[in-house]
Design a protein around this motif. Structure first.
Motif, PDB file in Angstrom:
ATOM      1  N   GLN A 167       2.985   5.921  -8.064  1.00 23.65           N
ATOM      2  CA  GLN A 167       2.315   4.733  -7.520  1.00 23.65           C
ATOM      3  C   GLN A 167       1.403   4.087  -8.564  1.00 23.65           C
ATOM      4  OE1 GLN A 167       0.599   6.958  -4.283  1.00 23.65           O
ATOM      5  NE2 GLN A 167       1.901   5.912  -2.779  1.00 23.65           N
ATOM      6  N   ARG A 168       0.704   4.925  -9.338  1.00 26.49           N
ATOM      7  CA  ARG A 168      -0.181   4.394 -10.381  1.00 26.49           C
ATOM      8  C   ARG A 168       0.622   3.739 -11.501  1.00 26.49           C
ATOM      9  NH1 ARG A 168      -2.373   9.408  -9.232  1.00 26.49           N
ATOM     10  NH2 ARG A 168      -1.722  10.276 -11.223  1.00 26.49           N
ATOM     11  N   GLY A 190      -5.460   9.897 -11.691  1.00 24.53           N
ATOM     12  CA  GLY A 190      -5.988   9.276 -10.477  1.00 24.53           C
ATOM     13  C   GLY A 190      -7.495   9.367 -10.373  1.00 24.53           C
ATOM     14  N   GLU A 205       8.789   5.361 -11.665  1.00 25.71           N
ATOM     15  CA  GLU A 205       8.279   4.754 -10.438  1.00 25.71           C
ATOM     16  C   GLU A 205       8.932   5.323  -9.176  1.00 25.71           C
ATOM     17  OE1 GLU A 205       8.645   0.498 -10.712  1.00 25.71           O
ATOM     18  OE2 GLU A 205       7.156   0.360 -12.306  1.00 25.71           O
ATOM     19  N   HIS A 211      10.015   7.911  -6.219  1.00 25.94           N
ATOM     20  CA  HIS A 211       9.451   9.045  -5.488  1.00 25.94           C
ATOM     21  C   HIS A 211      10.372   9.378  -4.343  1.00 25.94           C
ATOM     22  CE1 HIS A 211       6.609  11.817  -3.753  1.00 25.94           C
ATOM     23  NE2 HIS A 211       6.775  11.219  -2.597  1.00 25.94           N
ATOM     24  N   ARG A 268       3.555   2.234 -11.079  1.00 25.22           N
ATOM     25  CA  ARG A 268       3.983   0.955 -10.509  1.00 25.22           C
ATOM     26  C   ARG A 268       2.812  -0.040 -10.501  1.00 25.22           C
ATOM     27  NH1 ARG A 268       6.054   2.403  -5.383  1.00 25.22           N
ATOM     28  NH2 ARG A 268       7.765   3.274  -6.556  1.00 25.22           N
ATOM     29  N   GLU A 269       1.619   0.458 -10.175  1.00 21.71           N
ATOM     30  CA  GLU A 269       0.418  -0.384 -10.178  1.00 21.71           C
ATOM     31  C   GLU A 269       0.124  -0.903 -11.586  1.00 21.71           C
ATOM     32  OE1 GLU A 269      -4.333   0.001  -9.025  1.00 21.71           O
ATOM     33  OE2 GLU A 269      -3.038   1.769  -8.892  1.00 21.71           O
ATOM     34  N   TYR A 294      -7.356   7.435 -15.367  1.00 22.55           N
ATOM     35  CA  TYR A 294      -6.955   7.045 -14.019  1.00 22.55           C
ATOM     36  C   TYR A 294      -5.430   7.048 -13.886  1.00 22.55           C
ATOM     37  CZ  TYR A 294      -6.090   4.408  -9.803  1.00 22.55           C
ATOM     38  OH  TYR A 294      -5.630   4.022  -8.579  1.00 22.55           O
ATOM     39  N   MET A 347      -5.999   9.820  -2.628  1.00 24.20           N
ATOM     40  CA  MET A 347      -5.709   9.581  -4.037  1.00 24.20           C
ATOM     41  C   MET A 347      -4.219   9.240  -4.163  1.00 24.20           C
ATOM     42  SD  MET A 347      -6.581  11.740  -7.500  1.00 24.20           S
ATOM     43  CE  MET A 347      -6.412  13.350  -6.822  1.00 24.20           C
ATOM     44  N   SER A 348      -3.912   8.292  -5.015  1.00 20.19           N
ATOM     45  CA  SER A 348      -2.530   7.871  -5.205  1.00 20.19           C
ATOM     46  C   SER A 348      -1.766   8.870  -6.071  1.00 20.19           C
ATOM     47  CB  SER A 348      -2.484   6.481  -5.840  1.00 20.19           C
ATOM     48  OG  SER A 348      -3.084   6.505  -7.111  1.00 20.19           O
ATOM     49  N   ARG A 349      -0.473   8.783  -5.995  1.00 17.42           N
ATOM     50  CA  ARG A 349       0.393   9.643  -6.801  1.00 17.42           C
ATOM     51  C   ARG A 349       0.743   8.937  -8.108  1.00 17.42           C
ATOM     52  NH1 ARG A 349       3.432  13.836  -4.409  1.00 17.42           N
ATOM     53  NH2 ARG A 349       2.297  14.502  -2.600  1.00 17.42           N
ATOM     54  N   ARG A 391     -10.680   2.746 -12.788  1.00 16.30           N
ATOM     55  CA  ARG A 391      -9.306   2.257 -12.742  1.00 16.30           C
ATOM     56  C   ARG A 391      -8.966   1.395 -13.947  1.00 16.30           C
ATOM     57  NH1 ARG A 391      -7.487  -2.452 -10.548  1.00 16.30           N
ATOM     58  NH2 ARG A 391      -5.275  -2.528 -10.126  1.00 16.30           N
TER      59      ARG A 391
END
Length: 125
Positions: free
Chosen positions: A6-7, A67, A37, A39, A9-10, A63, A1-3, A71
């Motif tokens: 990261q989400r 997470g 953004e 980390h 930034r996505e 999401y 699972m992303s942090r 999405r």
């Protein structure tokens, strides 16, 4: 699972915007976006900012925040600021006052409200 960072930034990637352009859209500073953004050691955005980012990017809020879940929630919303319907019922002077208030930062708003509260209490005496 992303942090979370990261989400975020996505989500910004889904908008196709730079940090500066997204900051303008969301009404925050560019450094706030950079901090979200970052980390490790970045800051966590307020829920209102996560909601705005989810709406702006089309990413599902659940999401983005956790997470989990789907999405994508739908099409990105190009203008995340909503037109307050209550403003239409106000006088021009009241609208101007609210527009100025909305442009203030959180501390400035709190200070102004304290000033107005103390002023109204003083007049009642």
């Amino acid at each position: 699972m992303s942090r979370l960072h990261q989400r975020i930034r996505e989500a910004r990637g889904l908008t196709g915007l730079s940090q500066e352009a997204l900051a303008i859209d969301l009404g925050v500073s560019r450094s706030a976006i950079a901090q979200w953004e970052m980390h490790p050691g970045g800051t966590v955005p307020a829920v209102e900012n996560l909601i705005a980012l989810a709406r702006r990017s089309g990413m599902a809020f659940e999401y983005l925040a956790t997470g989990r879940g789907a999405r994508i929630a739908g099409e990105p919303i190009l203008n995340v600021a909503e037109e307050p319907s209550a403003y239409r019922q106000l006088s021009e002077q009241q609208r101007r006052l609210l527009d100025c208030f909305d442009a203030l930062g959180a501390r400035q708003r709190a200070g102004l409200l304290d000033l107005l509260d103390s002023s109204s209490r003083h007049k009642r005496r």
